[in-house]
Design a protein around this motif. Structure first.
Motif, PDB file in Angstrom:
ATOM      1  N   LEU A  21      60.006  13.149  59.779  1.00  0.00           N
ATOM      2  CA  LEU A  21      61.409  13.521  59.744  1.00  0.00           C
ATOM      3  C   LEU A  21      62.319  12.352  59.394  1.00  0.00           C
ATOM      4  N   ALA A  22      61.744  11.173  59.204  1.00  0.00           N
ATOM      5  CA  ALA A  22      62.553   9.991  58.938  1.00  0.00           C
ATOM      6  C   ALA A  22      63.355  10.165  57.650  1.00  0.00           C
ATOM      7  N   GLY A  23      64.620   9.810  57.717  1.00  0.00           N
ATOM      8  CA  GLY A  23      65.469   9.845  56.529  1.00  0.00           C
ATOM      9  C   GLY A  23      66.021  11.209  56.186  1.00  0.00           C
ATOM     10  N   ARG A  24      65.657  12.241  56.909  1.00  0.00           N
ATOM     11  CA  ARG A  24      66.170  13.585  56.624  1.00  0.00           C
ATOM     12  C   ARG A  24      67.466  13.765  57.407  1.00  0.00           C
ATOM     13  N   ARG A  25      68.563  13.941  56.696  1.00  0.00           N
ATOM     14  CA  ARG A  25      69.887  13.865  57.296  1.00  0.00           C
ATOM     15  C   ARG A  25      70.514  15.229  57.547  1.00  0.00           C
ATOM     16  N   ILE A  26      69.828  16.325  57.202  1.00  0.00           N
ATOM     17  CA  ILE A  26      70.369  17.670  57.384  1.00  0.00           C
ATOM     18  C   ILE A  26      69.527  18.408  58.416  1.00  0.00           C
ATOM     19  N   LEU A  27      70.193  19.018  59.375  1.00  0.00           N
ATOM     20  CA  LEU A  27      69.527  19.864  60.366  1.00  0.00           C
ATOM     21  C   LEU A  27      69.878  21.310  60.053  1.00  0.00           C
ATOM     22  N   GLU A  28      68.879  22.159  59.923  1.00  0.00           N
ATOM     23  CA  GLU A  28      69.118  23.588  59.725  1.00  0.00           C
ATOM     24  C   GLU A  28      68.779  24.337  61.001  1.00  0.00           C
ATOM     25  N   GLU A  65      74.105  12.066  67.568  1.00  0.00           N
ATOM     26  CA  GLU A  65      74.505  11.450  66.296  1.00  0.00           C
ATOM     27  C   GLU A  65      73.304  11.141  65.402  1.00  0.00           C
ATOM     28  N   SER A  66      72.426  12.137  65.259  1.00  0.00           N
ATOM     29  CA  SER A  66      71.210  11.972  64.458  1.00  0.00           C
ATOM     30  C   SER A  66      71.322  12.509  63.041  1.00  0.00           C
ATOM     31  N   PHE A  67      72.340  13.359  62.765  1.00  0.00           N
ATOM     32  CA  PHE A  67      72.415  14.030  61.471  1.00  0.00           C
ATOM     33  C   PHE A  67      73.817  13.934  60.873  1.00  0.00           C
ATOM     34  N   ASP A  68      73.851  14.040  59.553  1.00  0.00           N
ATOM     35  CA  ASP A  68      75.118  14.037  58.815  1.00  0.00           C
ATOM     36  C   ASP A  68      75.641  15.447  58.587  1.00  0.00           C
ATOM     37  N   LEU A  95      75.906  15.522  65.468  1.00  0.00           N
ATOM     38  CA  LEU A  95      76.422  14.975  64.216  1.00  0.00           C
ATOM     39  C   LEU A  95      76.951  13.562  64.389  1.00  0.00           C
ATOM     40  N   ARG A  96      76.816  12.772  63.340  1.00  0.00           N
ATOM     41  CA  ARG A  96      77.476  11.479  63.285  1.00  0.00           C
ATOM     42  C   ARG A  96      78.963  11.694  63.030  1.00  0.00           C
ATOM     43  N   PRO A  97      79.811  10.722  63.348  1.00  0.00           N
ATOM     44  CA  PRO A  97      81.241  10.854  63.043  1.00  0.00           C
ATOM     45  C   PRO A  97      81.458  11.168  61.565  1.00  0.00           C
ATOM     46  N   GLY A  98      82.291  12.162  61.296  1.00  0.00           N
ATOM     47  CA  GLY A  98      82.529  12.598  59.920  1.00  0.00           C
ATOM     48  C   GLY A  98      81.538  13.632  59.428  1.00  0.00           C
ATOM     49  N   GLY A  99      80.520  13.953  60.241  1.00  0.00           N
ATOM     50  CA  GLY A  99      79.523  14.933  59.833  1.00  0.00           C
ATOM     51  C   GLY A  99      80.085  16.347  59.801  1.00  0.00           C
ATOM     52  N   ARG A 100      79.412  17.236  59.059  1.00  0.00           N
ATOM     53  CA  ARG A 100      79.868  18.613  58.871  1.00  0.00           C
ATOM     54  C   ARG A 100      78.907  19.618  59.481  1.00  0.00           C
ATOM     55  N   PHE A 101      79.502  20.674  60.041  1.00  0.00           N
ATOM     56  CA  PHE A 101      78.757  21.829  60.544  1.00  0.00           C
ATOM     57  C   PHE A 101      79.160  23.011  59.679  1.00  0.00           C
TER      58      PHE A 101
END
Length: 203
Positions: A21-28, A65-68, A95-101
């Motif tokens: 999962l390293a480097g994967r920045r989107i959570l579904e 704060e694991s995902f963008d 989400l990290r700061p500035g991340g979108r849901f």
């Protein structure tokens, strides 16, 4: 940060670091057997396509704060209204700061919403505002977190019948696209549709 994300093991739920999962920045959320390519798929179903087995209405086995970005396509309507504040709170924490849901849900009065007996919540034009921290409605569902409602859009589709047999529906569709809150006042025969909205985490 090493670039690796702490997640839950598929079998026993303990926190672990999974190099896959390293480097994967989107959570579904609720991707099931057809996840977004490249996203981390969290679903209650334990099938091979799912990376994290968890109920989104329960605890999320993910570090803060694991995902963008978090994607939830036609999932939240299956969550009871009483559990939705917790889902939005955990999404904000993840989400990290500035991340979108980013969310897609069927409209409450559309045929797609009414036909499915597994739906547990109804979504209207104003519903997302209740989960935006700082909105005048947020206190009513205890949604005091750092989300801002960034965008919201409604899409309607004629689903059956010849055009000459449904002029009221065609007219209501055109009016609703210009004034989305209209759909809360009228039912749309022969029409289905969904709402798409994006929350941004402040900070």
């Amino acid at each position: 940060m090493t670039g690796e994300q702490t997640v839950a093991d598929r079998t026993d739920g303990r926190a672990t670091t999974d190099r896959r999962l390293a480097g994967r920045r989107i959570l579904e959320l609720g991707g099931g057997r057809d996840p977004i390519p490249g996203a981390v798929n969290m679903d209650i179903a334990d099938v091979p396509e799912v990376d994290l087995v968890a109920d989104i209405a329960g605890g999320w086995p993910i570090e803060p704060e694991s995902f963008d970005r978090i994607e939830a396509h036609h999932v939240l309507e299956h969550v009871p209204h009483d559990d939705l504040p917790g889902v939005f709170r955990r999404a904000c924490e993840t989400l990290r700061p500035g991340g979108r849901f980013h969310v897609e849900v069927p409209l409450a009065h559309s045929r797609s919403a009414k036909n499915d007996p597994t739906h547990r919540s109804e979504w209207y034009w104003r519903t997302p505002s209740y989960y935006a921290g700082g909105d005048e409605l947020a206190y009513e569902v205890d949604a005091e977190h750092s989300f801002a409602l960034e965008r919201r859009e409604i899409r309607l589709f004629l689903t059956s019948g010849e055009w000459f047999a449904r002029p009221p529906s065609w007219l209501l569709k055109q009016l609703s696209l210009r004034n989305p809150s209209l759909i809360e006042l009228v039912k749309l025969p022969y029409v289905t549709g969904f709402m798409e909205f994006t929350m941004r985490k402040r900070g």
